[in-house]
Design a protein around this motif. Structure first.
Motif, PDB file in Angstrom:
ATOM      1  N   VAL A 107     134.084 126.202  32.042  1.00 44.67           N
ATOM      2  CA  VAL A 107     132.772 126.399  32.651  1.00 44.67           C
ATOM      3  C   VAL A 107     132.643 127.848  33.097  1.00 44.67           C
ATOM      4  O   VAL A 107     133.642 128.547  33.275  1.00 44.67           O
ATOM      5  CB  VAL A 107     132.565 125.460  33.851  1.00 44.67           C
ATOM      6  N   ALA A 108     131.399 128.272  33.257  1.00 43.69           N
ATOM      7  CA  ALA A 108     131.160 129.624  33.751  1.00 43.69           C
ATOM      8  C   ALA A 108     131.375 129.632  35.259  1.00 43.69           C
ATOM      9  O   ALA A 108     130.546 129.140  36.021  1.00 43.69           O
ATOM     10  CB  ALA A 108     129.736 130.057  33.410  1.00 43.69           C
ATOM     11  N   SER A 109     132.509 130.159  35.692  1.00 43.86           N
ATOM     12  CA  SER A 109     132.835 130.158  37.114  1.00 43.86           C
ATOM     13  C   SER A 109     133.783 131.298  37.431  1.00 43.86           C
ATOM     14  O   SER A 109     134.402 131.895  36.537  1.00 43.86           O
ATOM     15  CB  SER A 109     133.494 128.831  37.513  1.00 43.86           C
ATOM     16  N   GLU A 110     133.919 131.598  38.699  1.00 46.11           N
ATOM     17  CA  GLU A 110     134.851 132.639  39.128  1.00 46.11           C
ATOM     18  C   GLU A 110     136.285 132.250  38.808  1.00 46.11           C
ATOM     19  O   GLU A 110     137.130 133.102  38.526  1.00 46.11           O
ATOM     20  CB  GLU A 110     134.698 132.900  40.625  1.00 46.11           C
ATOM     21  N   GLY A 114     137.161 133.468  35.527  1.00 45.90           N
ATOM     22  CA  GLY A 114     136.845 134.874  35.281  1.00 45.90           C
ATOM     23  C   GLY A 114     135.640 135.061  34.386  1.00 45.90           C
ATOM     24  O   GLY A 114     135.537 136.044  33.655  1.00 45.90           O
ATOM     25  N   SER A 115     134.706 134.124  34.441  1.00 45.26           N
ATOM     26  CA  SER A 115     133.590 134.120  33.506  1.00 45.26           C
ATOM     27  C   SER A 115     132.702 135.346  33.654  1.00 45.26           C
ATOM     28  O   SER A 115     132.362 135.756  34.754  1.00 45.26           O
ATOM     29  CB  SER A 115     132.750 132.858  33.715  1.00 45.26           C
ATOM     30  N   ALA A 116     132.334 135.922  32.523  1.00 49.85           N
ATOM     31  CA  ALA A 116     131.364 137.018  32.497  1.00 49.85           C
ATOM     32  C   ALA A 116     130.291 136.761  31.451  1.00 49.85           C
ATOM     33  O   ALA A 116     129.388 137.560  31.279  1.00 49.85           O
ATOM     34  CB  ALA A 116     132.069 138.345  32.205  1.00 49.85           C
ATOM     35  N   ASP A 117     130.390 135.649  30.749  1.00 49.27           N
ATOM     36  CA  ASP A 117     129.448 135.277  29.697  1.00 49.27           C
ATOM     37  C   ASP A 117     129.095 133.808  29.892  1.00 49.27           C
ATOM     38  O   ASP A 117     129.808 132.916  29.434  1.00 49.27           O
ATOM     39  CB  ASP A 117     130.089 135.505  28.323  1.00 49.27           C
ATOM     40  N   PRO A 118     127.995 133.525  30.594  1.00 48.52           N
ATOM     41  CA  PRO A 118     127.689 132.141  30.973  1.00 48.52           C
ATOM     42  C   PRO A 118     127.058 131.305  29.856  1.00 48.52           C
ATOM     43  O   PRO A 118     126.759 130.129  30.077  1.00 48.52           O
ATOM     44  CB  PRO A 118     126.702 132.316  32.130  1.00 48.52           C
ATOM     45  N   ARG A 119     126.851 131.857  28.671  1.00 47.91           N
ATOM     46  CA  ARG A 119     126.191 131.106  27.605  1.00 47.91           C
ATOM     47  C   ARG A 119     127.001 129.870  27.202  1.00 47.91           C
ATOM     48  O   ARG A 119     128.216 129.852  27.293  1.00 47.91           O
ATOM     49  CB  ARG A 119     125.994 132.006  26.380  1.00 47.91           C
ATOM     50  N   ARG A 120     126.302 128.843  26.725  1.00 49.69           N
ATOM     51  CA  ARG A 120     126.984 127.632  26.259  1.00 49.69           C
ATOM     52  C   ARG A 120     127.876 127.934  25.068  1.00 49.69           C
ATOM     53  O   ARG A 120     128.922 127.290  24.886  1.00 49.69           O
ATOM     54  CB  ARG A 120     125.967 126.562  25.854  1.00 49.69           C
ATOM     55  N   PHE A 121     127.449 128.871  24.234  1.00 49.06           N
ATOM     56  CA  PHE A 121     128.221 129.291  23.068  1.00 49.06           C
ATOM     57  C   PHE A 121     128.595 130.757  23.283  1.00 49.06           C
ATOM     58  O   PHE A 121     127.958 131.655  22.747  1.00 49.06           O
ATOM     59  CB  PHE A 121     127.405 129.114  21.786  1.00 49.06           C
ATOM     60  N   GLU A 130     134.968 135.617  26.227  1.00 55.22           N
ATOM     61  CA  GLU A 130     134.936 134.580  27.259  1.00 55.22           C
ATOM     62  C   GLU A 130     136.025 133.530  27.035  1.00 55.22           C
ATOM     63  O   GLU A 130     136.623 133.022  27.985  1.00 55.22           O
ATOM     64  CB  GLU A 130     133.553 133.922  27.277  1.00 55.22           C
ATOM     65  N   VAL A 131     136.290 133.206  25.775  1.00 53.69           N
ATOM     66  CA  VAL A 131     137.346 132.234  25.481  1.00 53.69           C
ATOM     67  C   VAL A 131     138.701 132.806  25.886  1.00 53.69           C
ATOM     68  O   VAL A 131     139.544 132.105  26.459  1.00 53.69           O
ATOM     69  CB  VAL A 131     137.346 131.847  23.992  1.00 53.69           C
ATOM     70  N   LEU A 132     138.909 134.086  25.619  1.00 59.58           N
ATOM     71  CA  LEU A 132     140.166 134.715  26.024  1.00 59.58           C
ATOM     72  C   LEU A 132     140.308 134.700  27.544  1.00 59.58           C
ATOM     73  O   LEU A 132     141.390 134.404  28.070  1.00 59.58           O
ATOM     74  CB  LEU A 132     140.238 136.148  25.498  1.00 59.58           C
TER      75      LEU A 132
END
Length: 441
Positions: A86-89, A92-99, A104-106
């Motif tokens: 999920v997009a969360s701290e 370390g999320s910086a790309d909140p898109r579903r895809f 972001e995967v790394l």
């Protein structure tokens, strides 16, 4: 039930190697993870554009990512079962898109490694050169620190878990006459950005996700892009909707010395580049004949349930061979199974029974008319397989929302091939996923 703690070698620190290390340690084993790169991530560890000496080969780069790559599965479905993507701290999320993009995967895999304290288990920049059977079912692993001119290191382990992925050894299309063709060839493994193809005529071979994405990427700068797809009807050449320089053709028939590439319908294009988006081969250069497995037309044979070679099970196992799947949950369930088999909590069938199971599986493939290279293609059976693994381990089956989200994404992709990553109609499944994730966040 008996429980045994073993010292284990895990080859690879991508998604499969990381979750294998976690599950092995949870079961009381002591895993040592060997990773050729300087960081975790495996396939998801991006390498910048390079000028490889062999643009059709695997030697130039470690991963096969191109700069513009976004996931082709929604993030909710992709994550490990108890660590939501999920997009969360926390991730370390910086790309909140579903895809999201590959970065972001790394970040997610790095967060997973930190959360479960896996980094200290990994020997970075260390290549496994050989794996050899020792007496009493143990294995000698020979490794070398990259850049180290000293002697190789050999250590003995109770078992080896192979997690080296299958996106680094390119499969190349056979094209009659291509040796005399004057243009440039390369494999998608070595593709990164479209700028080098400015004003060129490019032929992309393939029908997979990478062929679709890369053909559109290159069309942003190339003069013309022509996709050669063996599943396209023989007499067909179709300009792709929304593009003035992108066409879909039948497969290539031959290449000629004058620079022309001829398609099976008889039409021809004078091209500058042939881009092979033709997939990859399973490759285990560190394994010898004593591993008891062979790779023939991309069938890793024999493997019980795509994991254990019956002759040497459970001391050698493979995580992550199936494709056309949601990979991370499958890796996790395979790893749980391997960990419990190695500790003695789960007992495998006899060698003879495992071989009979393998033969029966091959018979089903033949009856279905599938070629040998589709042995590990799970497009029709991944959730049946996942649920079988879960039952073996006493773990809940894959969530219904995850299954439905996977199928819906396939339908949406077929209906909206150019925009499925940004337009969808399964918000109810997203709500179900987010509700389920609350117990882990």
């Amino acid at each position: 039930m008996p429980s045994v703690s073993l010292r284990l070698a895990v080859i690879g620190a991508g998604a499969a190697g990381l979750v294998a290390a976690r599950e092995l340690r949870r079961e009381g084993h002591v895993p040592v993870v060997f990773e050729r790169a300087a960081a975790v991530g495996g396939t998801w560890l991006y390498a910048p554009p390079a000028a490889p000496s062999d643009p059709l080969g695997a030697s130039a780069t470690h991963s096969s990512l191109y700069a513009s790559l976004r996931t082709n599965l929604p993030r909710e479905s992709m994550g490990f079962l108890d660590f939501p993507f999920v997009a969360s701290e926390a991730t370390g999320s910086a790309d909140p898109r579903r895809f999201p993009g590959h970065e972001e995967v790394l970040r997610y895999l790095e967060a997973f490694a930190r959360r479960f304290d896996l980094l200290r288990l990994v020997r970075f920049e260390t290549e496994v050169l050989g794996v050899r059977r020792e007496g009493r079912g143990r294995w000698a692993v020979t490794s070398r620190k990259l850049g180290d001119k000293g002697s190789d290191q050999e250590e003995v382990y109770d078992a080896v878990v192979v997690c080296n992925g299958h996106y680094t050894e390119p499969r190349i299309a056979v094209i009659p006459g291509v040796d005399a063709w004057p243009g440039k060839q390369m494999h998608s493994h070595n593709y990164r950005v479209p700028e080098p193809f400015l004003d060129q005529v490019v032929i992309v071979i393939g029908a997979s996700a990478s062929a679709f994405d890369i053909s559109r990427d290159i069309a942003s700068t190339a003069k013309e892009v022509h996709i050669a797809d063996r599943s396209t009807p023989f007499h067909r050449c179709v300009k792709q909707p929304g593009y003035n320089n992108l066409w879909l053709h039948s497969m290539i028939d031959r290449a000629q010395e004058d620079g022309c590439v001829v398609f099976r319908d008889g039409s021809s294009i004078k091209a500058d580049v042939i881009m092979h988006c033709t997939g990859y081969l399973y490759d285990f250069p560190f394994l010898g004949d004593d591993s008891t497995i062979t790779v023939d037309d991309n069938r890793v044979d024999p493997l019980y349930k795509h994991v254990f070679p019956p002759e040497v099970a459970p001391q050698l196992s493979f995580i992550g061979l199936p494709w056309k799947v949601i990979p991370f949950p499958l890796f996790e369930l395979q790893s749980k199974w391997v960990a419990k088999v190695l500790s003695g909590r789960i007992v495998l069938p006899s060698k003879e029974e495992m071989m009979e199971d393998v033969k029966a599986f091959y018979s089903k493939l033949e009856a279905r008319g599938w070629p040998k290279r589709y042995t590990h293609n799970f497009s029709n059976c991944q959730f049946e397989y996942d649920d079988w693994l879960a039952a073996q381990c006493g773990y809940p089956t894959i969530e219904e929302w995850r299954k439905q989200m996977y199928f819906f994404n396939g339908y949406n992709k077929a209906a909206r091939p150019e925009s499925y990553r940004d337009k969808w109609d399964d918000d109810d499944l997203v709500e179900d996923a987010n509700e389920d994730f609350k117990k882990y966040l």
